[in-house]
Design a protein around this motif. Structure first.
Motif, PDB file in Angstrom:
ATOM      1  N   HIS A   1       4.336  15.510   2.918  1.00 10.75           N
ATOM      2  CA  HIS A   1       4.227  16.704   3.765  1.00 10.75           C
ATOM      3  C   HIS A   1       2.894  16.755   4.487  1.00 10.75           C
ATOM      4  N   CYS A   2       2.522  15.687   5.143  1.00  9.44           N
ATOM      5  CA  CYS A   2       1.314  15.733   5.956  1.00  9.44           C
ATOM      6  C   CYS A   2       1.424  14.664   7.026  1.00  9.44           C
ATOM      7  N   ASN A   3       0.624  14.813   8.058  1.00 13.76           N
ATOM      8  CA  ASN A   3       0.678  13.841   9.146  1.00 13.76           C
ATOM      9  C   ASN A   3       0.131  12.506   8.672  1.00 13.76           C
ATOM     10  N   SER A   4       0.874  11.452   8.972  1.00 10.46           N
ATOM     11  CA  SER A   4       0.411  10.132   8.551  1.00 10.46           C
ATOM     12  C   SER A   4       0.923   9.070   9.512  1.00 10.46           C
ATOM     13  N   ARG A   5       0.271   7.939   9.453  1.00 11.07           N
ATOM     14  CA  ARG A   5       0.751   6.756  10.170  1.00 11.07           C
ATOM     15  C   ARG A   5       1.099   5.723   9.128  1.00 11.07           C
ATOM     16  N   LYS A   6       2.330   5.248   9.198  1.00 10.57           N
ATOM     17  CA  LYS A   6       2.770   4.232   8.242  1.00 10.57           C
ATOM     18  C   LYS A   6       2.935   2.905   8.961  1.00 10.57           C
ATOM     19  N   THR A   7       2.572   1.832   8.291  1.00 17.43           N
ATOM     20  CA  THR A   7       2.752   0.502   8.862  1.00 17.43           C
ATOM     21  C   THR A   7       3.644  -0.334   7.947  1.00 17.43           C
ATOM     22  N   TYR A   8       4.643  -0.937   8.565  1.00 18.00           N
ATOM     23  CA  TYR A   8       5.544  -1.855   7.865  1.00 18.00           C
ATOM     24  C   TYR A   8       5.470  -3.229   8.530  1.00 18.00           C
ATOM     25  N   GLU A   9       5.744  -4.269   7.766  1.00 16.35           N
ATOM     26  CA  GLU A   9       5.871  -5.600   8.370  1.00 16.35           C
ATOM     27  C   GLU A   9       7.197  -6.222   7.940  1.00 16.35           C
ATOM     28  N   TYR A  10       7.917  -6.757   8.944  1.00 16.45           N
ATOM     29  CA  TYR A  10       9.139  -7.499   8.642  1.00 16.45           C
ATOM     30  C   TYR A  10       8.861  -8.972   8.910  1.00 16.45           C
ATOM     31  N   ARG A  11       9.097  -9.822   7.915  1.00 12.75           N
ATOM     32  CA  ARG A  11       8.768 -11.252   8.021  1.00 12.75           C
ATOM     33  C   ARG A  11      10.029 -12.113   8.061  1.00 12.75           C
ATOM     34  N   ILE A  12      10.088 -12.977   9.076  1.00 11.03           N
ATOM     35  CA  ILE A  12      11.243 -13.866   9.265  1.00 11.03           C
ATOM     36  C   ILE A  12      10.769 -15.305   9.105  1.00 11.03           C
ATOM     37  N   LEU A  13      11.419 -16.049   8.211  1.00 12.08           N
ATOM     38  CA  LEU A  13      11.115 -17.478   8.060  1.00 12.08           C
ATOM     39  C   LEU A  13      12.010 -18.228   9.034  1.00 12.08           C
ATOM     40  N   ASN A  14      11.392 -18.777  10.089  1.00 15.20           N
ATOM     41  CA  ASN A  14      12.167 -19.358  11.183  1.00 15.20           C
ATOM     42  C   ASN A  14      11.931 -20.868  11.242  1.00 15.20           C
ATOM     43  N   ARG A  15      12.783 -21.608  10.553  1.00 10.10           N
ATOM     44  CA  ARG A  15      12.680 -23.071  10.479  1.00 10.10           C
ATOM     45  C   ARG A  15      14.047 -23.628  10.121  1.00 10.10           C
ATOM     46  N   THR A  16      14.171 -24.942  10.077  1.00 13.07           N
ATOM     47  CA  THR A  16      15.482 -25.564   9.859  1.00 13.07           C
ATOM     48  C   THR A  16      16.005 -25.333   8.439  1.00 13.07           C
TER      49      THR A  16
ATOM     50  N   MET B   1       6.058  -2.732   2.990  1.00 11.92           N
ATOM     51  CA  MET B   1       5.327  -1.529   3.379  1.00 11.92           C
ATOM     52  C   MET B   1       3.850  -1.899   3.298  1.00 11.92           C
ATOM     53  N   ILE B   2       3.159  -1.896   4.442  1.00  8.94           N
ATOM     54  CA  ILE B   2       1.767  -2.376   4.452  1.00  8.94           C
ATOM     55  C   ILE B   2       0.787  -1.291   4.026  1.00  8.94           C
ATOM     56  N   GLY B   3       0.942  -0.101   4.564  1.00  7.67           N
ATOM     57  CA  GLY B   3       0.001   0.950   4.179  1.00  7.67           C
ATOM     58  C   GLY B   3       0.212   2.227   4.963  1.00  7.67           C
ATOM     59  N   ILE B   4      -0.505   3.257   4.547  1.00  7.18           N
ATOM     60  CA  ILE B   4      -0.378   4.588   5.152  1.00  7.18           C
ATOM     61  C   ILE B   4      -1.776   5.131   5.426  1.00  7.18           C
ATOM     62  N   THR B   5      -1.957   5.699   6.601  1.00 11.58           N
ATOM     63  CA  THR B   5      -3.195   6.420   6.903  1.00 11.58           C
ATOM     64  C   THR B   5      -2.836   7.899   7.012  1.00 11.58           C
TER      65      THR B   5
ATOM     66  N   GLY C   1       0.791  -1.231   0.000  1.00 12.05           N
ATOM     67  CA  GLY C   1       0.000   0.000   0.000  1.00 12.05           C
ATOM     68  C   GLY C   1       0.817   1.272   0.000  1.00 12.05           C
ATOM     69  N   ASN C   2       1.840   1.352  -0.807  1.00  6.21           N
ATOM     70  CA  ASN C   2       2.541   2.629  -0.937  1.00  6.21           C
ATOM     71  C   ASN C   2       1.617   3.604  -1.675  1.00  6.21           C
ATOM     72  N   VAL C   3       1.886   4.877  -1.518  1.00  2.41           N
ATOM     73  CA  VAL C   3       1.003   5.894  -2.080  1.00  2.41           C
ATOM     74  C   VAL C   3       1.823   6.834  -2.966  1.00  2.41           C
ATOM     75  N   ALA C   4       1.262   7.167  -4.117  1.00  6.01           N
ATOM     76  CA  ALA C   4       1.930   8.101  -5.028  1.00  6.01           C
ATOM     77  C   ALA C   4       0.903   9.059  -5.612  1.00  6.01           C
TER      78      ALA C   4
ATOM     79  N   GLY D   1       4.131   3.717  12.855  1.00  5.20           N
ATOM     80  CA  GLY D   1       4.745   4.928  13.386  1.00  5.20           C
ATOM     81  C   GLY D   1       4.382   6.138  12.555  1.00  5.20           C
ATOM     82  N   ASN D   2       4.815   7.323  13.027  1.00  6.10           N
ATOM     83  CA  ASN D   2       4.499   8.544  12.282  1.00  6.10           C
ATOM     84  C   ASN D   2       5.532   8.823  11.189  1.00  6.10           C
ATOM     85  N   GLY D   3       6.491   7.918  11.068  1.00  9.34           N
ATOM     86  CA  GLY D   3       7.521   8.063  10.044  1.00  9.34           C
ATOM     87  C   GLY D   3       8.705   7.216  10.459  1.00  9.34           C
ATOM     88  N   PHE D   4       9.519   6.839   9.500  1.00  6.53           N
ATOM     89  CA  PHE D   4      10.649   5.958   9.802  1.00  6.53           C
ATOM     90  C   PHE D   4      11.924   6.514   9.186  1.00  6.53           C
TER      91      PHE D   4
END
Lengths: 245, 245
Positions: free
Chosen positions: A102-117, A238-242, A58-61, A187-190
């Motif tokens: 240039h505006c207030n936003s909340r951004k959500t990111y996800e970091y995925r770890i594959l944890n197996r043998t 990058m999951i999305g922005i509000t 959900g990136n925004v342009a 967060g409000n930015g990274f």
């Protein structure tokens, strides 16, 4: 009119978002496809300039155009001209004053770890494979020290040029689903590499290389060398922005 | 000794399991990597000869070798020689009488449907994108007619050459997780294209093109043309095999 796009992509085959010479980027592919479709020179402005190999749901342009095509129809026409690893999810008209950075936003990111043998080839593009045992309760405990408004200088690439390294993290959730551990951060930015450095540090806490409480000291040190390694780009989405105003 | 491998792969870039002239297949890549590693000519025998584009988390292959390398170490050495989209999950010695196709087994496959308005580029390799509304309760109802021992001739490619089209399905579970619908089927064996034809038929039931009860008649007709279309290969993953004797 000003048009806002929500853009999903598999970043594996791109040199990140931002246009650069002699490299294929998400932004350059969008500019080209939009210019071809609308028969005028289009330059998009992105909300999040994701790194090489980072994905997005959900990136925004935004871009300005004189077209008569209704804004909400542009997504359908544009997707016909985009490669299969970039898909516009929505297009809509926005006020001409709207700027996605240039505006207030909340951004959500996800970091995925594959944890197996062993590696799972069907998850190789959007997870970071890490085979040592990870205790997610330790990760959750470590993560809580990062929630709130802090100076995240320890969690910022030394190559970043920014006015301030203070940011607010609203929430960090760590969940395991079968063999995939997801770290979801809002967060409000990274800062540059911030989510990947947080992921690298939480992995160290999860497998006992540091104590969860050490994260408090790492934060206070304001020193990049105190935090864990920058986890690989392929695990980050990058999951999305509000937008708040 | 006879060695048994558990093999996971992303089938996107392969012409299926089985060796064929002028095409890269999972079997041919394994034969080559094993022959290079063990310095003798190795030919594997696979449990499930998956089609082009089909994935696996747990296909099984056996081969005979004179090597002195312990069977359980072969997986590690072999993975060094395999491309990143084929990963051996386990290697172990088995009795020389063990043949992965000539014994009683339960095989599990999963068919994954991406059910949302727009494509998700991060899921493009291992789901089938279908944007019409699907009611999974209708799919579940339709699926129950297929459980048990039946003549699955209606759900078998007309190009298949087999002695009997009778098979037993032990269970079919249909679950939605966010925008992905998974159809998980366990049976004592599957006919050519059987899981993909079942998926195509359950999708028709799920979106109202047929009634769930129609599946009973389709089964009784023993006529391929009565069932739904063969759903695309990319949505199918071979999950694993349990050998019963």
């Amino acid at each position: 009119m000003r048009v806002c796009l929500t853009v999903a992509y598999d970043g594996t085959n791109y040199h990140g978002w931002q246009v650069q010479p002699n490299a294929i980027t998400i932004e350059s592919v969008l500019n080209q496809a939009l210019s071809d479709l609308l028969k005028e020179e289009i330059t998009v402005t992105g909300a999040s300039r994701t790194d090489a190999g980072v994905h997005s749901l959900g990136n925004v342009a935004v871009f300005d155009t004189d077209t008569k095509i209704p804004a909400e129809k542009i997504s359908y026409a544009l997707n016909q001209r985009l490669p299969e690893d970039i898909v516009v999810q929505e297009s809509k008209e926005v006020p001409s004053s709207f700027h996605p950075r240039h505006c207030n936003s909340r951004k959500t990111y996800e970091y995925r770890i594959l944890n197996r043998t062993f590696r799972d080839p069907t998850k190789r593009l959007d997870t970071y494979f890490y085979h040592h045992n990870i205790d997610i309760d330790r990760m959750k405990k470590a993560a809580q020290y990062l929630v709130g408004e802090h100076d995240f200088k320890s969690f910022c690439s030394i190559h970043a040029v920014v006015e301030t390294t203070v940011r607010t993290i609203y929430a960090i959730d760590v969940e395991r689903e079968h063999d995939v551990i997801g770290i979801r951060i809002t967060g409000n930015g990274f800062l540059y590499n911030m989510v990947r450095i947080i992921a690298g540090t939480l992995i160290q806490a999860g497998c006992g290389m540091i104590e969860p409480e050490d994260v408090k000291e790492i934060l206070e040190a304001k020193d990049r060398s105190m935090a864990g390694p920058t986890a690989p780009a392929c695990g980050l989405t990058m999951i999305g922005i509000t937008f708040l105003d």
